[in-house]
Write a protein that holds these residues in place. Structure first.
Motif, PDB file in Angstrom:
ATOM      1  N   SER A 171       0.827  -1.211   0.000  1.00 47.11           N
ATOM      2  CA  SER A 171       0.000   0.000   0.000  1.00 47.11           C
ATOM      3  C   SER A 171       0.858   1.256   0.000  1.00 47.11           C
ATOM      4  O   SER A 171       0.575   2.228  -0.713  1.00 47.11           O
ATOM      5  CB  SER A 171      -0.923   0.015   1.222  1.00 47.11           C
ATOM      6  OG  SER A 171      -1.816  -1.089   1.185  1.00 47.11           O
ATOM      7  N   ASP A 172       1.934   1.249   0.782  1.00 44.78           N
ATOM      8  CA  ASP A 172       2.808   2.422   0.865  1.00 44.78           C
ATOM      9  C   ASP A 172       3.486   2.717  -0.462  1.00 44.78           C
ATOM     10  O   ASP A 172       3.756   3.883  -0.782  1.00 44.78           O
ATOM     11  CB  ASP A 172       3.867   2.214   1.946  1.00 44.78           C
ATOM     12  CG  ASP A 172       3.290   2.350   3.347  1.00 44.78           C
ATOM     13  OD1 ASP A 172       2.201   2.938   3.478  1.00 44.78           O
ATOM     14  OD2 ASP A 172       3.920   1.864   4.295  1.00 44.78           O
ATOM     15  N   LEU A 173       3.772   1.684  -1.223  1.00 49.31           N
ATOM     16  CA  LEU A 173       4.433   1.888  -2.512  1.00 49.31           C
ATOM     17  C   LEU A 173       3.547   2.638  -3.501  1.00 49.31           C
ATOM     18  O   LEU A 173       4.034   3.157  -4.506  1.00 49.31           O
ATOM     19  CB  LEU A 173       4.855   0.542  -3.118  1.00 49.31           C
ATOM     20  CG  LEU A 173       5.966  -0.204  -2.381  1.00 49.31           C
ATOM     21  CD1 LEU A 173       6.197  -1.575  -3.009  1.00 49.31           C
ATOM     22  CD2 LEU A 173       7.265   0.598  -2.388  1.00 49.31           C
ATOM     23  N   GLU A 174       2.249   2.697  -3.221  1.00 48.76           N
ATOM     24  CA  GLU A 174       1.321   3.406  -4.100  1.00 48.76           C
ATOM     25  C   GLU A 174       1.049   4.831  -3.636  1.00 48.76           C
ATOM     26  O   GLU A 174       0.384   5.589  -4.320  1.00 48.76           O
ATOM     27  CB  GLU A 174      -0.013   2.643  -4.154  1.00 48.76           C
ATOM     28  CG  GLU A 174       0.093   1.214  -4.691  1.00 48.76           C
ATOM     29  CD  GLU A 174       0.548   1.184  -6.134  1.00 48.76           C
ATOM     30  OE1 GLU A 174       0.204   2.130  -6.889  1.00 48.76           O
ATOM     31  OE2 GLU A 174       1.242   0.227  -6.523  1.00 48.76           O
ATOM     32  N   ARG A 175       1.575   5.201  -2.492  1.00 52.15           N
ATOM     33  CA  ARG A 175       1.278   6.519  -1.944  1.00 52.15           C
ATOM     34  C   ARG A 175       2.094   7.606  -2.641  1.00 52.15           C
ATOM     35  O   ARG A 175       3.199   7.363  -3.115  1.00 52.15           O
ATOM     36  CB  ARG A 175       1.584   6.552  -0.450  1.00 52.15           C
ATOM     37  CG  ARG A 175       0.672   5.657   0.379  1.00 52.15           C
ATOM     38  CD  ARG A 175       0.872   5.936   1.852  1.00 52.15           C
ATOM     39  NE  ARG A 175      -0.030   5.140   2.681  1.00 52.15           N
ATOM     40  CZ  ARG A 175      -0.176   5.319   3.988  1.00 52.15           C
ATOM     41  NH1 ARG A 175       0.498   6.264   4.597  1.00 52.15           N
ATOM     42  NH2 ARG A 175      -1.003   4.555   4.670  1.00 52.15           N
ATOM     43  N   ALA A 176       1.533   8.816  -2.659  1.00 50.80           N
ATOM     44  CA  ALA A 176       2.211   9.956  -3.278  1.00 50.80           C
ATOM     45  C   ALA A 176       3.116  10.670  -2.278  1.00 50.80           C
ATOM     46  O   ALA A 176       4.125  11.242  -2.656  1.00 50.80           O
ATOM     47  CB  ALA A 176       1.188  10.942  -3.844  1.00 50.80           C
ATOM     48  N   GLU A 177       2.759  10.637  -0.994  1.00 52.28           N
ATOM     49  CA  GLU A 177       3.565  11.347  -0.007  1.00 52.28           C
ATOM     50  C   GLU A 177       4.811  10.533   0.358  1.00 52.28           C
ATOM     51  O   GLU A 177       4.873   9.329   0.099  1.00 52.28           O
ATOM     52  CB  GLU A 177       2.747  11.650   1.247  1.00 52.28           C
ATOM     53  CG  GLU A 177       2.374  10.432   2.077  1.00 52.28           C
ATOM     54  CD  GLU A 177       1.043   9.841   1.673  1.00 52.28           C
ATOM     55  OE1 GLU A 177       0.475   9.092   2.481  1.00 52.28           O
ATOM     56  OE2 GLU A 177       0.582  10.114   0.543  1.00 52.28           O
ATOM     57  N   PRO A 178       5.817  11.173   0.958  1.00 51.16           N
ATOM     58  CA  PRO A 178       7.034  10.453   1.350  1.00 51.16           C
ATOM     59  C   PRO A 178       6.740   9.326   2.333  1.00 51.16           C
ATOM     60  O   PRO A 178       6.057   9.538   3.340  1.00 51.16           O
ATOM     61  CB  PRO A 178       7.899  11.539   1.991  1.00 51.16           C
ATOM     62  CG  PRO A 178       7.423  12.813   1.374  1.00 51.16           C
ATOM     63  CD  PRO A 178       5.944  12.634   1.181  1.00 51.16           C
ATOM     64  N   VAL A 179       7.236   8.132   2.049  1.00 51.70           N
ATOM     65  CA  VAL A 179       6.975   6.978   2.913  1.00 51.70           C
ATOM     66  C   VAL A 179       8.264   6.248   3.273  1.00 51.70           C
ATOM     67  O   VAL A 179       8.225   5.141   3.804  1.00 51.70           O
ATOM     68  CB  VAL A 179       6.002   5.982   2.226  1.00 51.70           C
ATOM     69  CG1 VAL A 179       4.623   6.596   2.049  1.00 51.70           C
ATOM     70  CG2 VAL A 179       6.561   5.500   0.887  1.00 51.70           C
ATOM     71  N   GLY A 180       9.406   6.867   2.985  1.00 52.00           N
ATOM     72  CA  GLY A 180      10.685   6.188   3.215  1.00 52.00           C
ATOM     73  C   GLY A 180      10.864   5.704   4.634  1.00 52.00           C
ATOM     74  O   GLY A 180      11.300   4.567   4.869  1.00 52.00           O
ATOM     75  N   ARG A 181      10.530   6.551   5.601  1.00 49.44           N
ATOM     76  CA  ARG A 181      10.705   6.150   7.004  1.00 49.44           C
ATOM     77  C   ARG A 181       9.754   5.009   7.369  1.00 49.44           C
ATOM     78  O   ARG A 181      10.112   4.109   8.147  1.00 49.44           O
ATOM     79  CB  ARG A 181      10.469   7.357   7.928  1.00 49.44           C
ATOM     80  CG  ARG A 181      11.545   8.422   7.812  1.00 49.44           C
ATOM     81  CD  ARG A 181      11.425   9.440   8.950  1.00 49.44           C
ATOM     82  NE  ARG A 181      12.459  10.455   8.845  1.00 49.44           N
ATOM     83  CZ  ARG A 181      12.315  11.607   8.222  1.00 49.44           C
ATOM     84  NH1 ARG A 181      11.166  11.901   7.647  1.00 49.44           N
ATOM     85  NH2 ARG A 181      13.292  12.490   8.168  1.00 49.44           N
ATOM     86  N   ARG A 182       8.539   5.012   6.834  1.00 49.54           N
ATOM     87  CA  ARG A 182       7.595   3.910   7.084  1.00 49.54           C
ATOM     88  C   ARG A 182       8.148   2.611   6.509  1.00 49.54           C
ATOM     89  O   ARG A 182       8.045   1.552   7.138  1.00 49.54           O
ATOM     90  CB  ARG A 182       6.232   4.221   6.463  1.00 49.54           C
ATOM     91  CG  ARG A 182       5.341   5.113   7.319  1.00 49.54           C
ATOM     92  CD  ARG A 182       3.996   5.340   6.632  1.00 49.54           C
ATOM     93  NE  ARG A 182       3.375   4.087   6.212  1.00 49.54           N
ATOM     94  CZ  ARG A 182       2.654   3.303   7.029  1.00 49.54           C
ATOM     95  NH1 ARG A 182       2.481   3.641   8.281  1.00 49.54           N
ATOM     96  NH2 ARG A 182       2.108   2.203   6.563  1.00 49.54           N
ATOM     97  N   LEU A 183       8.722   2.692   5.316  1.00 43.19           N
ATOM     98  CA  LEU A 183       9.285   1.488   4.708  1.00 43.19           C
ATOM     99  C   LEU A 183      10.451   0.956   5.534  1.00 43.19           C
ATOM    100  O   LEU A 183      10.597  -0.261   5.704  1.00 43.19           O
ATOM    101  CB  LEU A 183       9.738   1.780   3.278  1.00 43.19           C
ATOM    102  CG  LEU A 183       8.649   2.176   2.278  1.00 43.19           C
ATOM    103  CD1 LEU A 183       9.239   2.326   0.882  1.00 43.19           C
ATOM    104  CD2 LEU A 183       7.509   1.159   2.262  1.00 43.19           C
TER     105      LEU A 183
END
Length: 292
Positions: free
Chosen positions: A235-247
């Motif tokens: 799901s995070d890979l489809e997000r537009a906002e920065p998600v690097g820390r979540r990954l």
């Protein structure tokens, strides 16, 4: 639009007052946003505004902004001649020629223009307000190109991660299917050992031992959490906002669950799947480190 990488480059050229200016923006991996700005001499007044432009568009990465002047000389300023100095030098030249008894050649007077301090280029007048505005527009243009590159690379990262996640999910399905069989295999092994020793064991005692083993090697909770992490990362890979820390966090949790499965399982086939998953999660970690 999906995830962005933290690696990119952008370049923009334009006018800032009377100057031809080039702005180059480069970014690489970094845990947080770190901005470095290099400006021409006497342009330090624009540094804060440049940093604010970068922070308005990027959230992570080490970003280097280099601002340089494309031209020098009269085009970039005003030529100033210290005529008093030149006149004094020419007069001294004439006096020397008279003392030496040699004719003075007026054409040689031009050489004194190369004397240190005789000619200088003074910076053209530049309004700080105009410079900040025009330079900010060029910085935005360079960052836009940098972001476009980061988005293209982000697409490549997302596709690679999606492939690794699909492989992890396949191993999870195989482990879930194998887990009950591992308990049955333990029971069969225990019975074979008892038979080999030629002793009798109460069925209730045997069932209790198998139940204890099944409890020790139970990995249902770990599998459920690991499956949830896989789905969350998808799901995070489809997000537009920065998600690097979540990954980064999800990869750490996936490592934790896989290590727990490895410590609990005594089945060779499950252990093989665990080894493969560890390798895949390490690849995910490498990719996630480059995500904004």
């Amino acid at each position: 639009m999906g995830i962005r990488s933290m690696t990119g480059f952008g370049r923009a050229e334009g006018r800032v007052g009377p100057y031809d200016v080039v702005v180059e923006a480069k970014s690489v991996n970094h845990r947080f946003l770190e901005v470095s700005v290099r400006l021409p001499r006497d342009w330090s007044f624009a540094e804060v505004a440049v940093r604010d432009r970068v922070r308005g568009q990027l959230q992570r990465g080490r970003v280097d902004i280099a601002v340089s002047l494309a031209g020098t000389g009269a085009a970039a300023g005003q030529v100033y001649v210290d005529w008093a100095l030149v006149d004094a030098l020419v007069e001294a030249d004439q006096t020397l020629c008279h003392k030496l008894g040699v004719p003075f050649d007026p054409r040689s007077a031009r050489q004194w223009l190369t004397f240190p301090g005789a000619v200088s280029v003074r910076p053209a007048a530049l309004s700080e307000e105009e410079a900040v505005s025009s330079l900010g527009d060029l910085v935005n243009a360079a960052i836009d190109k940098l972001v476009a590159m980061r988005e293209r690379e982000g697409g490549d990262l997302a596709r690679a991660c999606a492939g690794y996640l699909e492989d992890v999910a396949a191993h999870l399905r195989a482990i879930r299917q194998r887990a009950p069989a591992s308990v049955a295999a333990y029971r069969a092994s225990l019975l074979a050992r008892v038979s080999e020793l030629g002793i009798s064991v109460d069925d209730a005692r045997l069932a209790q031992e198998v139940a204890l083993f099944a409890d020790r090697v139970a990995i249902d909770e770990e599998l459920v959490r690991l499956e949830a992490h896989v789905q969350a990362m998808r799901s995070d890979l489809e997000r537009a906002e920065p998600v690097g820390r979540r990954l980064d966090f999800l990869v750490q949790e996936m490592h934790r669950e896989v290590n727990t499965i490895a410590s609990k399982s005594q089945d060779a086939e499950i252990s093989r799947h665990v080894v493969e998953m560890k390798a895949l999660i390490e690849k995910l970690r490498e990719q996630a480190q480059n995500v904004e």
